[in-house]
Design an enzyme around this catalytic site. Structure first.
Site, PDB file in Angstrom:
ATOM      1  N   HIS A 191      -4.756 -48.120  67.180  1.00 46.42           N
ATOM      2  CA  HIS A 191      -4.215 -47.216  66.159  1.00 46.42           C
ATOM      3  C   HIS A 191      -4.678 -47.686  64.781  1.00 46.42           C
ATOM      4  CE1 HIS A 191      -1.881 -44.363  64.110  1.00 46.42           C
ATOM      5  NE2 HIS A 191      -0.683 -44.552  64.635  1.00 46.42           N
ATOM      6  N   HIS A 194      -3.089 -43.258  59.884  1.00 47.05           N
ATOM      7  CA  HIS A 194      -1.760 -42.857  59.406  1.00 47.05           C
ATOM      8  C   HIS A 194      -1.028 -43.877  58.549  1.00 47.05           C
ATOM      9  CE1 HIS A 194      -1.692 -39.913  63.060  1.00 47.05           C
ATOM     10  NE2 HIS A 194      -2.666 -39.678  62.190  1.00 47.05           N
ATOM     11  N   TYR A 196      -0.899 -47.192  58.721  1.00 51.38           N
ATOM     12  CA  TYR A 196      -0.407 -48.427  59.334  1.00 51.38           C
ATOM     13  C   TYR A 196      -1.398 -49.571  59.072  1.00 51.38           C
ATOM     14  CZ  TYR A 196       3.004 -45.216  61.201  1.00 51.38           C
ATOM     15  OH  TYR A 196       3.989 -44.268  61.293  1.00 51.38           O
TER      16      TYR A 196
END
Length: 402
Positions: A191, A194, A196
């Site tokens: 990931h 977004h 992070y």
């Protein structure tokens, strides 16, 4: 003739749709509708529970592809209550039951590896310390963090990682990937989107470092690429995927040139694939419209032509399977696949409220409406596994006529 060759022939006979088969590296998918990774806060105390097995199997189809919710690589990674981890043995054992259940239905499932970085709070950190990031700048007060008691708090000031500490975080990703494979997952998604941790290194609106991980595009890409290389060396690049969102400003994750950032990441991924002689499973990119749909639901914001140009430039540059997400419905998904803008389309909120979304999209049936207020509650059933299937709705309709 091998199945993979049949897939290619099927696609070459006409314009592909969401329901055309697709060969994603070593995986033969029966359709292109993917369960997007979505935080659901049902893993009490960080341990995946039986409710997760039901949730994921409800959304499994033979040859269908699922991506788990963000799963923590370490005990410093959380920014929501009751999210699962995959950094200790109890978590690995708990995930095995879920993965086995998905495989029993013929599904393919990747684990999304997650660290929220500064999008955390002292209440989620061991010892109540400051969360780690690329920077000491906190997320602005226009954003709020969900606290364990259900209230919303202000993001605290993070602690920038020392240069010498970064390799330890890379190692956490590597170990988490190995744990995911031990749990039976078919692969992992890193990931990097977004707002992070990884995105906090990529975006120049956040990353203000003066060491080798800050400043130039090459430096800002370094953390992500070290993670990709470490994970690929551990489990094989064909079991690894990357998610990024160069044009998304979620959690203040802005960049002065999103297209250049996206192309810089892709250039490095293409080069790594060439070096290793194999491709990533896929690259997962969030549409710029995600913020409008995801946060306000007031429709598209920004310039559609600019958004389309950015996504097409990324798709045309990346040498491998390209997955899109962000505000897709049936029509937009069909259009993206037919026009070659995406090989696969991942669905989030529509999949929450429609466990049989693939069938509903295929027959163009009405969709259940999702209930936003139950997205992040901890009930193992309500707003999680209690949305009706199409066959149940038809059954109720028949009964009501009797």
């Amino acid at each position: 003739m091998e199945h993979g060759e049949k897939v290619k022939m099927a696609d070459s006979q006409g314009t592909p749709t969401l329901f055309s088969p697709y060969k994603m590296g070593k995986f033969n998918l029966s359709h292109r509708v993917v369960l997007a990774p979505m935080t659901r806060c049902r893993a009490l105390n960080g341990i995946p529970r039986p409710a997760l097995a039901e949730y994921y199997t409800q959304r499994s189809t033979p040859g269908g592809f699922l991506i788990t919710e963000g799963t923590l690589i370490s005990d410093t990674g959380a920014g929501f209550p009751h999210v699962p981890g995959i950094y200790n043995e109890e978590q690995v054992e708990a995930w095995k039951m879920i993965v086995d259940a998905v495989h029993a239905k013929g599904g393919i499932i990747f684990c999304q590896l997650w660290h929220v970085g500064r999008a955390s709070h002292t209440v989620y950190q061991p010892g109540g310390v400051a969360p780690i990031s690329s920077t000491n700048k906190p997320i602005s007060k226009r954003w709020r963090i969900l606290m364990p008691d259900g209230s919303y708090g202000i993001y605290p000031k993070p602690r920038p990682l020392e240069t010498s500490e970064i390799q330890e975080v890379v190692e956490h990703y590597r170990k988490a990937a190995l744990n995911a494979i031990r749990a039976g997952f078919d692969g992992i998604e890193i990931h990097g989107a977004h707002g992070y941790l990884i995105d906090q290194f990529l975006k120049d609106g956040i990353n203000d470092r003066t060491d080798e991980y800050g400043g130039s595009l090459a430096n800002r890409c370094k953390f992500l690429m070290q993670i990709v290389q470490a994970v690929a060396s551990a489990i094989g690049i064909d079991r690894v995927a990357v998610r990024m969102s160069p044009a998304i400003d979620h959690l203040d994750a802005t960049d002065s040139n999103p297209l250049n950032l996206g192309l810089a990441v892709i250039e490095r991924l293409n080069k790594l694939q060439l070096q290793l002689g194999s491709k990533l499973a896929y690259l997962h990119v969030t549409q710029p419209r995600y913020h409008a749909y995801g946060q306000t639901e007031s429709g598209k914001q920004g310039n559609e032509d600019e958004e389309a140009y950015l996504m097409r430039a990324l798709k045309q540059t990346y040498q491998g399977t390209f997955m899109c997400s962000g505000g897709f419905n049936r029509e937009l998904g069909m259009q993206a696949v037919a026009e070659g803008d995406a090989d696969l389309v991942s669905y989030g909120r529509l999949f929450i409220s429609n466990p049989d979304l693939v069938l509903r999209l295929k027959v163009n049936a009405p969709l259940n409406r999702y209930i936003r207020k139950t997205f992040y509650t901890h009930d193992p059933v309500v707003g999680y596994t209690d949305y009706p299937f199409l066959i149940e709705e038809k059954g109720r309709q028949v009964q009501s006529r009797l």
